[in-house]
Design a protein around this motif. Structure first.
Motif, PDB file in Angstrom:
ATOM      1  N   LEU A  55       0.853  -1.177   0.000  1.00 29.17           N
ATOM      2  CA  LEU A  55       0.000   0.000   0.000  1.00 29.17           C
ATOM      3  C   LEU A  55       0.890   1.228   0.000  1.00 29.17           C
ATOM      4  O   LEU A  55       2.081   1.153   0.302  1.00 29.17           O
ATOM      5  CB  LEU A  55      -0.979   0.011   1.175  1.00 29.17           C
ATOM      6  N   THR A  56       0.306   2.350  -0.358  1.00 26.10           N
ATOM      7  CA  THR A  56       1.045   3.606  -0.425  1.00 26.10           C
ATOM      8  C   THR A  56       0.621   4.514   0.718  1.00 26.10           C
ATOM      9  O   THR A  56      -0.569   4.655   0.995  1.00 26.10           O
ATOM     10  CB  THR A  56       0.785   4.316  -1.771  1.00 26.10           C
ATOM     11  N   VAL A  57       1.622   5.127   1.360  1.00 28.09           N
ATOM     12  CA  VAL A  57       1.387   6.086   2.432  1.00 28.09           C
ATOM     13  C   VAL A  57       1.558   7.480   1.835  1.00 28.09           C
ATOM     14  O   VAL A  57       2.626   7.809   1.329  1.00 28.09           O
ATOM     15  CB  VAL A  57       2.389   5.894   3.597  1.00 28.09           C
ATOM     16  N   THR A  58       0.513   8.287   1.884  1.00 25.61           N
ATOM     17  CA  THR A  58       0.579   9.656   1.391  1.00 25.61           C
ATOM     18  C   THR A  58       0.604  10.577   2.597  1.00 25.61           C
ATOM     19  O   THR A  58      -0.297  10.549   3.431  1.00 25.61           O
ATOM     20  CB  THR A  58      -0.633   9.989   0.497  1.00 25.61           C
ATOM     21  N   THR A  59       1.673  11.379   2.705  1.00 24.19           N
ATOM     22  CA  THR A  59       1.830  12.261   3.854  1.00 24.19           C
ATOM     23  C   THR A  59       2.681  13.466   3.467  1.00 24.19           C
ATOM     24  O   THR A  59       3.442  13.413   2.504  1.00 24.19           O
ATOM     25  CB  THR A  59       2.472  11.523   5.048  1.00 24.19           C
ATOM     26  N   ASP A  60       2.556  14.537   4.240  1.00 27.26           N
ATOM     27  CA  ASP A  60       3.392  15.715   4.053  1.00 27.26           C
ATOM     28  C   ASP A  60       4.615  15.677   4.980  1.00 27.26           C
ATOM     29  O   ASP A  60       5.377  16.622   5.050  1.00 27.26           O
ATOM     30  CB  ASP A  60       2.583  17.001   4.288  1.00 27.26           C
ATOM     31  N   GLN A  61       4.804  14.550   5.667  1.00 28.49           N
ATOM     32  CA  GLN A  61       5.901  14.399   6.621  1.00 28.49           C
ATOM     33  C   GLN A  61       7.047  13.585   6.016  1.00 28.49           C
ATOM     34  O   GLN A  61       6.814  12.714   5.176  1.00 28.49           O
ATOM     35  CB  GLN A  61       5.402  13.700   7.890  1.00 28.49           C
ATOM     36  N   ASP A  62       8.267  13.862   6.472  1.00 21.97           N
ATOM     37  CA  ASP A  62       9.424  13.107   6.017  1.00 21.97           C
ATOM     38  C   ASP A  62       9.606  11.820   6.819  1.00 21.97           C
ATOM     39  O   ASP A  62      10.107  10.834   6.311  1.00 21.97           O
ATOM     40  CB  ASP A  62      10.701  13.950   6.141  1.00 21.97           C
ATOM     41  N   LYS A  63       9.224  11.856   8.080  1.00 17.70           N
ATOM     42  CA  LYS A  63       9.440  10.698   8.959  1.00 17.70           C
ATOM     43  C   LYS A  63       8.189   9.817   8.967  1.00 17.70           C
ATOM     44  O   LYS A  63       7.103  10.257   9.331  1.00 17.70           O
ATOM     45  CB  LYS A  63       9.767  11.148  10.371  1.00 17.70           C
ATOM     46  N   ILE A  64       8.366   8.538   8.550  1.00 17.39           N
ATOM     47  CA  ILE A  64       7.299   7.546   8.551  1.00 17.39           C
ATOM     48  C   ILE A  64       7.813   6.318   9.294  1.00 17.39           C
ATOM     49  O   ILE A  64       8.920   5.850   9.039  1.00 17.39           O
ATOM     50  CB  ILE A  64       6.897   7.136   7.121  1.00 17.39           C
ATOM     51  N   ASN A  65       7.009   5.805  10.210  1.00 21.81           N
ATOM     52  CA  ASN A  65       7.364   4.598  10.947  1.00 21.81           C
ATOM     53  C   ASN A  65       6.197   3.626  10.839  1.00 21.81           C
ATOM     54  O   ASN A  65       5.046   4.026  10.966  1.00 21.81           O
ATOM     55  CB  ASN A  65       7.653   4.938  12.411  1.00 21.81           C
ATOM     56  N   ALA A  66       6.488   2.354  10.587  1.00 19.30           N
ATOM     57  CA  ALA A  66       5.442   1.338  10.495  1.00 19.30           C
ATOM     58  C   ALA A  66       5.943   0.059  11.152  1.00 19.30           C
ATOM     59  O   ALA A  66       7.108  -0.316  10.995  1.00 19.30           O
ATOM     60  CB  ALA A  66       5.087   1.078   9.035  1.00 19.30           C
TER      61      ALA A  66
END
Length: 158
Positions: A55-66
């Motif tokens: 799946l694709t994560v769409t965000t305006d943030q640089d930091k993504i944690n999953a």
């Protein structure tokens, strides 16, 4: 003496409030919550080990944690490459029901975050699976005696 302490506390409060990050002030600022949108709320994996779903994560943030919830980490691996999240089955599902787990996604940092959960379902195998409730059954020696053995399976009844 008490007036001096109160004056000191008032000055300290003013000093700390003037140093507060403008992004964290609340309604009277230009603060905007991080954006987080997922291309799907659920990912389905095949029954075999190594099957994947993305799946694709769409965000305006640089930091993504999953990360996968603790309860499903023995069979579910999560990989994040850029803004593409991949869920991978570490083992085949030999159960008679689909397995289900959750992936938790957090974007942002320093207390300014957005969060979402994704459900991951691993399908059952096409290969027949039988689970016996007992390996032995005892039947009395009188007429009409019986015993019950449950045989759950992932196959439809005949």
């Amino acid at each position: 003496m008490i007036k001096k302490h109160l004056a000191f506390l008032a000055m300290a409060a003013l000093l700390f409030s003037s140093c507060e990050d403008d992004n964290l002030r609340g309604e009277n600022s230009d603060f905007t919550a991080p954006e987080l949108e997922l291309s799907a709320a659920e990912v389905t994996l095949g029954s075999d080990a190594g099957s994947t779903g993305t799946l694709t994560v769409t965000t305006d943030q640089d930091k993504i944690n999953a990360y996968a919830d603790y309860a499903c980490r023995h069979w579910l691996k999560v990989t994040l490459s850029g803004k593409t999240l991949t869920a991978e089955a570490l083992s085949a599902n030999s159960e008679i029901e689909p397995r289900q787990g959750n992936i938790h996604i957090i974007v942002g940092e320093k207390g300014v975050t957005a969060e979402a959960d994704v459900t991951v379902i691993q399908q059952i195998s096409d290969n027949p699976v039988l689970i016996l409730s007992s390996l032995t059954a005892s039947i009395g020696n009188s007429a009409g005696s019986s015993a019950t053995v449950e045989i759950p399976t992932n196959q439809s009844p005949l």
